[in-house]
Design a protein around this motif. Structure first.
Motif, short mmCIF file in Angstrom:
data_model
loop_
_atom_site.label_atom_id
_atom_site.label_comp_id
_atom_site.label_asym_id
_atom_site.label_seq_id
_atom_site.Cartn_x
_atom_site.Cartn_y
_atom_site.Cartn_z
N PRO A 158 0.81 -1.09 0.05
CA PRO A 158 0.00 0.03 -0.03
C PRO A 158 0.90 1.31 0.02
CG PRO A 158 -0.70 -1.38 1.56
CD PRO A 158 0.61 -2.11 0.99
N ILE A 159 0.39 2.30 -0.61
CA ILE A 159 1.07 3.70 -0.60
C ILE A 159 0.14 4.65 -0.04
CG2 ILE A 159 2.49 3.02 -2.41
CD1 ILE A 159 0.41 4.66 -4.39
N ALA A 160 0.83 6.03 0.22
CA ALA A 160 -0.24 7.15 0.39
C ALA A 160 -0.50 7.85 -0.70
CB ALA A 160 0.59 7.89 1.71
N PRO A 161 -1.49 7.89 -1.55
CA PRO A 161 -1.68 8.59 -2.60
C PRO A 161 -1.46 10.22 -2.42
CG PRO A 161 -3.25 6.95 -2.45
CD PRO A 161 -2.66 7.10 -1.23
N SER A 162 -2.11 10.69 -1.46
CA SER A 162 -1.96 12.14 -1.21
C SER A 162 -0.72 12.78 -1.11
CB SER A 162 -2.82 12.76 0.38
OG SER A 162 -2.24 11.86 1.14
N SER A 163 0.38 11.72 -0.68
CA SER A 163 1.67 12.28 -0.69
C SER A 163 2.65 11.97 -1.77
CB SER A 163 2.27 11.99 0.80
OG SER A 163 1.73 12.18 2.10
#
Length: 607
Positions: free
Chosen positions: A344-349
Motif C-alpha cells: 500500500p501507498i499514500a496517494p495524497s503524498s
C-alpha cells in the motif's frame, strides 16, 4: 576459512557447563614480595594516549622467559634489568643483572609517548639479551646465568626515518642464521589530516620494523632495517616460523607496505548491481536495450524513473495514484491500468515530475511514491501476477546498499547453517546475549611475511590465512613452544595447532569458552598451555578483581569440565603486569609465573 573447518567429531553440543574445582591455594600458589618493583606509567607527553596506544599497553607483557625456561626477566621502575631464577623447589631468587642509563627525555616533539621497556632473547640463545628503555635506545647484553650479572655488548640508536630517537617496543626475535638476529619491533606514528578539526586531526597507527643485528659486528654497528610495514595497531601476537623463514603477525587489519596501493574502503565496481535488462533470458534481444524504467527505494519512499522522448508534453502524461495501485499513460512508457503495487501507498503524498530540459532525445518522468508503511522493504515494484511479470525490473542499488544487503544475508544464512549443523551447548539455552557474547575474543586477521623482505608469502597456505578473519580467544603461554591458537566458534573455543606444512588442524574443543570469557570484563591476558587448558588472568584494577580463571580441558563428550579460581593480583599484590612459563627443575613440568606490581606469584599444577 581458518575457523570454519572444525572437526565435527570434536564438537560437544551437549556440554552443560564448568564445575568449580576447589583447589587448595596453599598447595598450588606461592607469593613472593618483589624487592625490585615494576611500574606501568610511561606517559611523557601532554597529548593523551589514543585508544590504540592504550590497547597496546594493556596487552604488553612485562615478563619474558629465558629460552631454557629456567628464569624470567623484567625491567623495574628504575630501569633495572631483573632476573628471577628458580631452584628445584621453585624458590625464586631476584637479582639485578644490569642498570640501564636514565634516558634524556624531552618533550620537544610534543607527541611522543614513552613505550614500556621491553626484553627479548636472541632466538634460542640464553646468553644474549636485547633490551629497550622505551625511549628509542636498544641495548645488547651478555647474560651470565650463574653470576647473575650481565655485561653491555652494544648500544644502538635505531636508524628510523628521522634522526630523533623514536620510542619502540620489541615483540619477538628470531635467530635467522649463525651471524644475525632479526628483532620485530613496533612504534606508534601519528598521522595528521589538515582537512579535519584540530581536536581529531591526528590518528594513530603502528609501524612494524624488522631490525637485523649482525652478531659479528662491533657494538658501534647500527641495526639495519630490513623492512617496514604499517597497520592499525600493534600486533596482538607475533611469532617466527623457521620452516618457512617467515613471521606471523596477528592484528585487527592486514599489515601493509607503505609502497603498496591503499586498500579500497568501498565495494569494488564489479560488485555493483548491473543495469536491469528487458531481455528476460531472450538471447535474440539486444543487451544494450535500455530498461523500460528503473526504481529504487529508501525507508519511506519508492522512486520510479521512466525514460520518455524529450518532445513529450507534460499534458500528454497522466498518472493516477491509488492506495493499492498505479495508473500511467505516457508516450513511450509501459501502459499501466490500475496495476497493483507490491504494498500500500499514500496517494495524497505521492507525486510525479517531468524533466526534459537540456536534452534532445530523452527526458525523465519520475514518480515519487510514499510508502503507507514506512521501513517496509519492497521485494519488487509490482505485486506478483501474470499481468506484471513482463513489466518487472530488478531494483537498482548502489554499491554500498548492495554490500550491506549481501553482508546481512551472509550473516543470516551462516547463522541458520550453524544452528542446523552445530546446535548450541545446552548451557546456552535462554542465556544468549548477542551484544555481550560478541565482545569475546579479539577480531583479527593473519599476515604472513618473509623475514628477509617483509613481502607477503605467495604460497596458498599463507594466502588462505590472509583471506580470513577470526576471533582469537587465547594465544600460547609466553615461553612455551609451538604455534597454536584458540579461536571463537559459536560459544566454543577451538584449539588449532599448525604443522610445518602450513596446515592448521582443529585438535581440541574447549566447550563454551567464548561464553564464559564474555562475562570477564577485567581480563588482561588469556593464554593456553598446549592441550591442558586455558588461563584467563584479570588485571586486578577493578574492585574484587585480580583472579586467575583456570579452564581445564575435558573429554569430547563430557557434560562438564573442571574450573578453578585463584586470587593472583589486586589488593596488596597490585596490578598484574606479566605472565610467563618456567620449567620446574629439570623435568617437563611447567609452572606459571605472574608478575604483579608488588608480588611475584608462582602457580603450579593448575593446568
Amino acid at each position: 576459512m581458518f575457523a570454519s573447518r572444525p572437526n565435527r567429531a570434536l564438537l560437544n553440543p551437549k556440554f552443560e557447563g564448568y564445575k568449580l574445582d576447589a583447589v587448595d591455594e596453599a598447595s598450588v600458589l606461592r607469593r613472593q614480595p618483589l624487592p625490585y618493583k615494576p611500574k606501568q606509567t610511561t606517559t611523557s607527553s601532554h597529548i593523551p594516549l589514543s585508544f590504540r596506544e592504550v590497547q597496546s599497553r594493556i596487552r604488553h607483557n612485562h615478563l619474558v622467559s629465558s629460552p631454557d625456561l629456567h628464569s624470567v626477566f623484567y625491567i623495574d621502575g628504575e630501569l633495572r634489568v631483573v632476573q628471577v631464577s628458580f631452584d628445584d623447589k621453585m624458590e625464586p631468587t631476584c637479582a639485578v643483572v644490569f642498570e640501564l642509563p636514565a634516558p634524556m627525555v624531552t618533550d620537544e616533539a610534543g607527541e611522543l609517548h614513552r613505550e614500556y621497556a621491553s626484553v627479548a632473547f636472541a632466538g634460542h640463545n640464553a646468553e644474549m639479551l636485547f633490551v629497550t628503555d622505551g625511549c628509542g635506545t636498544l641495548y645488547t647484553l651478555m647474560v651470565g646465568v650463574a653470576e647473575y650479572k650481565a655485561t653491555l655488548s652494544g648500544t644502538h640508536n635505531v636508524p628510523f626515518e628521522s634522526d630523533a630517537p623514536r620510542p619502540f617496543k620489541i615483540h619477538t626475535s628470531a635467530r635467522v642464521d649463525a651471524d644475525s638476529v632479526i628483532l620485530l619491533v613496533s612504534a606508534a606514528v601519528r598521522l595528521h589530516d589538515s582537512s579535519k578539526p584540530a581536536s581529531v586531526r591526528a590518528t594513530v597507527e603502528y609501524d612494524i620494523y624488522a631490525l637485523q643485528i649482525l652478531l659479528s659486528k662491533s657494538d658501534l654497528e647500527k641495526p639495519k632495517i630490513l623492512w617496514h610495514l604499517r597497520g592499525a595497531d600493534a600486533p596482538l601476537y607475533s611469532a617466527y616460523a623457521p620452516e618457512h623463514a617467515a613471521f606471523l603477525l596477528i592484528g585487527s587489519e592486514p599489515y601493509r607496505s607503505l609502497t603498496a596501493p591503499p586498500r579500497l574502503s568501498s565495494p569494488e565496481l564489479s560488485e555493483q548491481m548491473p543495469l536491469p535488462r528487458t531481455t528476460h533470458g531472450d538471447a535474440s534481444r539486444d543487451d544494450t536495450t535500455p530498461p523500460p524504467y528503473a526504481w529504487t527505494q529508501d525507508e519511506e519512499e519508492v522512486t520510479v524513473a521512466f525514460p520518455l522522448p524529450a518532445s513529450t508534453s507534460s499534458s500528454a502524461i497522466s498518472v493516477l495514484f491509488a492506495p493499492q495501485s498505479l495508473t500511467l499513460r505516457a508516450p513511450g512508457a509501459p501502459s499501466l491500468s490500475t496495476t497493483k503495487l507490491w504494498a500500500p501507498i499514500a496517494p495524497s503524498s505521492s507525486f510525479w515530475t517531468w524533466d526534459a530540459a537540456g536534452s534532445t532525445r530523452y527526458g525523465l518522468l519520475t514518480l515519487h511514491i510514499e510508502k503507507s508503511h514506512a521501513h517496509t522493504r519492497w521485494a519488487s515494484l509490482f505485486a506478483e501476477n501474470a499481468a506484471t511479470s513482463e513489466l518487472e525490473v530488478p531494483e537498482t542499488l548502489d554499491a554500498s546498499a548492495l554490500a550491506h544487503i549481501r553482508d546481512a544475508l551472509e550473516k543470516f544464512t551462516a547463522s541458520a547453517a550453524e544452528q542446523v549443523q552445530n546446535p548450541l551447548p545446552s548451557l546456552a539455552s535462554g542465556e544468549l546475549d548477542d551484544e555481550l557474547d560478541a565482545d569475546a575474543g579479539a577480531r583479527v586477521v593473519l599476515s604472513w611475511v618473509r623475514a628477509s623482505d617483509g613481502q607477503p608469502i605467495p604460497e596458498p597456505w599463507a594466502q588462505s590465512d590472509a583471506d580470513c578473519s577470526l576471533s582469537v580467544l587465547s594465544t600460547p603461554l609466553p615461553g612455551t613452544s609451538g604455534l597454536s591458537l584458540i579461536v571463537k566458534h559459536t560459544l566454543d573455543g577451538l584449539f588449532f595447532t599448525r604443522n610445518d606444512h602450513g596446515t592448521w588442524t582443529h585438535a581440541r574443543t574447549h566447550p563454551a569458552l567464548a561464553f564464559v570469557l564474555a562475562s570477564k570484563r577485567d581480563v588482561r591476558f588469556v593464554h593456553h598451555l598446549a592441550h591442558r587448558g586455558v588461563l584467563a588472568l584479570e588485571a586486578g584494577a577493578a574492585t574484587g578483581g585480580g583472579n586467575a580463571y583456570i579452564y581445564r580441558a575435558s573429554g569430547t563428550h563430557a557434560l562438564h569440565a573442571p574450573q578453578a579460581i585463584l586470587r593472583v593480583a589486586g589488593a596488596t599484590a597490585g596490578t598484574l603486569l606479566g605472565v610467563a612459563a618456567v620449567r620446574v627443575g629439570g623435568g617437563d613440568e611447567v609452572a606459571i609465573v605472574c608478575l604483579c606490581e608488588n608480588d611475584l606469584v608462582i602457580l603450579r599444577d593448575v593446568l
